[in-house]
Design an enzyme around this catalytic site. Structure first.
Site, short mmCIF file in Angstrom:
data_model
loop_
_atom_site.label_atom_id
_atom_site.label_comp_id
_atom_site.label_asym_id
_atom_site.label_seq_id
_atom_site.Cartn_x
_atom_site.Cartn_y
_atom_site.Cartn_z
N CYS A 175 4.54 -0.69 -12.27
CA CYS A 175 5.04 0.51 -12.94
C CYS A 175 6.29 0.17 -13.74
O CYS A 175 7.30 0.86 -13.67
CB CYS A 175 5.31 1.63 -11.93
SG CYS A 175 6.51 1.20 -10.65
N ALA A 229 0.78 -1.24 0.00
CA ALA A 229 0.00 0.00 0.00
C ALA A 229 0.81 1.28 0.00
O ALA A 229 0.31 2.32 -0.43
CB ALA A 229 -0.95 0.00 1.20
N ASP A 243 2.09 -3.02 4.56
CA ASP A 243 3.47 -2.77 4.14
C ASP A 243 4.38 -3.37 5.20
O ASP A 243 4.02 -3.42 6.38
CB ASP A 243 3.77 -1.28 3.98
CG ASP A 243 5.01 -1.05 3.12
OD1 ASP A 243 4.85 -0.86 1.90
OD2 ASP A 243 6.14 -1.10 3.66
N LYS A 275 -3.09 4.90 -3.58
CA LYS A 275 -4.18 4.05 -4.06
C LYS A 275 -5.10 3.67 -2.90
O LYS A 275 -6.32 3.55 -3.09
CB LYS A 275 -3.62 2.79 -4.73
CG LYS A 275 -2.81 3.08 -5.98
CD LYS A 275 -2.35 1.77 -6.63
CE LYS A 275 -1.36 2.03 -7.74
NZ LYS A 275 -0.06 2.55 -7.24
#
Length: 594
Positions: free
Chosen positions: A509, A297, A320, A302
């Protein structure tokens, strides 16, 4: 500086005027992204050589706009748009929002300039998004004093990438500096990028503190040609730059790219976020009242986007494995007044519970004391030890306090106030070796299988889609395959967490098809109850079709069929949308096999 003239595009960039004919083309920004040769061949096979060349060129330059997501629970898109228009016209804010100066010209109405500067996102389904236009690349003149040599500062590649995104030059990023640079001097800023070395690796090869003489014998003299990112005013002397550890070394006044930054602007009402990341949260299509997990996260963009789409009704679990990153998520949720987010410290690879106890609350570090962050001026200081508050002062005696175990109230141990004072000092003096920023976070031992309606897995990846990127040689075919193997393990956890009838959204990404299309191929072949779902909003292009033979044809990487490729979204950095490289796949979950 000729700020009004700019290149038509990164791939067709005329050279700026140079200080001397011998240095023609030197003081320009025309980077060439370097890859490992086998990685370059792999991507050329996937995209086609011409298309990959365009992608590689685009990756070396930043996007020409900033994307702002509006917190529609606190404001509206129209209201934020008007606030930003007013802010960029206020005296002095142009320094906070770089490159957004709106100059009054003979009393002309500025409404047209403002409306073209800040625009609503044109894509359906993204009505909560605004675009703020930047500009560049600009032609800069570095020879304002022809009778004198240009004073220069060389920065690290990562520092240069940050400057291209709108940051200042900070002390840790400075590698070399001209002699006799004093505070207030105008300096040209260039980047030192990794170069090949004899052992087959890459290195910068500049010792921090190197003196530049303005000669061809200077460090990276030839290599820095075409890597000048702007000019600025030295905020301290050369000796000061290499003596202190922190602070701004150069305040940038002229940039190759002028891009807006939004430090402390409309805090809680807006969030600066890449467009594909906003799209990924929307594609998940979260509904009020649902239970949703964001498996990776941080920093929380997001996560908060999902919570807002749910109208802050339901539960969003954010994971996380870093204590500080969990704190960042909680801080962002607080700024945006979101109450449905629960953040835990947990490695996503361990997100499925292996015991009857789904979650457990505890400290994120190895200490058994649960100590809240303390303000330096608090009097008296209150320390919480397993739910019991105790006042502690620095000069208190060594009287002990009792600490009870939560699971066994009968078990007790005595904790000296000296130990409590030590923890108090730790909170005041900074993170220490463990690098914790302080504060309490919750741990988790995982969650029950099939306990979430929707799962977002924005997986850790090679990040080869992030822009601007001035070097890509660190990745090899072996390291790319390692990333893909790690992502498959995470996806396996996501499949276990989602309920039948639920949804999984997977995103990265990176431009690497091995971490994107190959993951989708693995998912569909391994889990027959998964199927690709259509996506809304649809902004990106189709995925990559076919396969590729790797490692001397000993391994074949399978990608997608024509039909499957139309159901995913791939964001091409060289496309007119002008985003980072990004990938999104959405899966519908059928009845799971026993």
């Amino acid at each position: 500086m000729d700020s009004s003239s700019s290149y038509p595009s990164p791939s067709h960039s005329p050279s700026a005027a140079a200080p001397a004919a011998a240095d023609a083309g030197r003081y320009t920004f025309s980077p060439k992204l370097r890859w490992q040769p086998d990685v370059e061949e792999y991507f050329a096979a996937a995209y086609g050589r011409d298309r990959f060349a365009r992608i590689s060129e685009a990756l070396a330059h930043p996007s020409r706009y900033s994307c702002i997501r509006v917190n529609t629970l606190k404001s509206s898109t129209d209201a934020v748009m008007h606030k930003l228009m007013d802010l960029v016209c206020e005296k002095g804010l142009s320094e906070g929002i770089n490159g957004l100066e709106i100059i009054e010209q003979n009393g002309r109405d500025q409404s047209h300039e403002r409306s073209s500067l800040i625009q609503k996102c044109p894509y359906a389904g993204l009505e909560n998004v605004l675009f703020v236009q930047g500009s560049g690349p600009h032609v800069l003149q570095y020879n304002s004093q022809p009778d004198q040599s240009v004073k220069e500062i060389v920065v690290s590649r990562k520092c240069a990438e940050s400057v291209l995104r709108g940051a200042q030059v900070y002390v840790p990023g400075v590698l070399a500096c001209s002699s006799h640079v004093e505070k207030g001097d105008k300096v040209a800023v260039s980047a030192a990028v990794e170069q090949p070395v004899k052992d087959g690796g890459w290195a910068v090869g500049i010792t921090r503190g190197t003196v530049l003489q303005g000669l061809q014998s200077d460090a990276h003299y030839e290599e820095r040609k075409g890597l000048y990112i702007g000019q600025g005013i030295a905020a301290m002397s050369r000796s000061g730059i290499f003596r202190v550890l922190h602070g701004i070394a150069v305040e940038m006044t002229e940039r190759v790219y002028k891009l807006p930054s939004f430090n402390d602007v409309l805090e809680g009402e807006i969030f600066l976020q890449n467009l594909p990341s906003v799209v990924a949260a929307c594609v998940l299509d979260p509904q009020p009242g649902e239970r949703i997990i964001d498996m990776c996260a941080a920093p929380g963009g997001k996560t908060t986007a999902i919570a807002i789409l749910m109208r802050d009704k339901g539960e969003v679990v954010a994971l996380d494995r870093s204590h500080n990153k969990v704190m960042d998520i909680l801080k962002l949720a607080s700024e945006m007044d979101l109450n449905c987010i629960k953040a835990y410290k947990l490695d996503a690879l361990k997100s499925v519970s292996k015991t009857d106890e789904a979650t457990i609350v505890g400290m994120a570090d190895s200490h058994c004391e649960a100590i809240k962050t303390l303000a330096e001026d608090s009097e008296p200081c209150t320390v919480t030890v397993d739910g019991k508050a105790t006042n502690v002062v620095e000069d208190s005696s060594t009287t002990t306090v009792v600490q009870s175990g939560a699971k066994n109230p009968e078990s007790k141990r005595y904790v000296s106030k000296a130990e409590l004072r030590k923890n108090l000092r730790r909170m005041k003096n900074g993170p220490g070796r463990s690098n914790y920023s302080g504060g309490r976070v919750e741990k988790s031992k995982g969650f029950f299988p099939s306990s979430f309606d929707r799962v977002l897995l924005d997986a850790p990846c090679s990040a080869l889609g992030l822009r601007p990127r001035l070097f890509a040689g660190e990745e090899t075919l072996v390291s790319l395959k390692t990333h893909a193997r790690y992502q498959r393990k995470m996806f396996d956890q996501a499949v276990k967490l989602v309920r039948p009838g639920g949804v999984i959204v997977y995103s990265t990404c990176t431009i690497n098809p091995g971490e994107n299309e190959a993951l989708v191929r693995y998912a569909l072949d391994t889990y027959k109850f998964l199927s690709l779902a259509s996506q809304h909003p649809k902004v990106g292009g189709p995925g990559i079709v076919g396969s590729c033979e790797l490692f001397n044809k000993t391994y074949t990487e399978e990608w997608l069929t024509e039909h499957e490729a139309e159901l995913v979204q791939r964001f091409d950095p060289s496309s007119p949308v002008d985003t980072i490289g990004f990938f999104i796949a959405k899966f519908s979950v059928g009845e799971k096999e026993n």
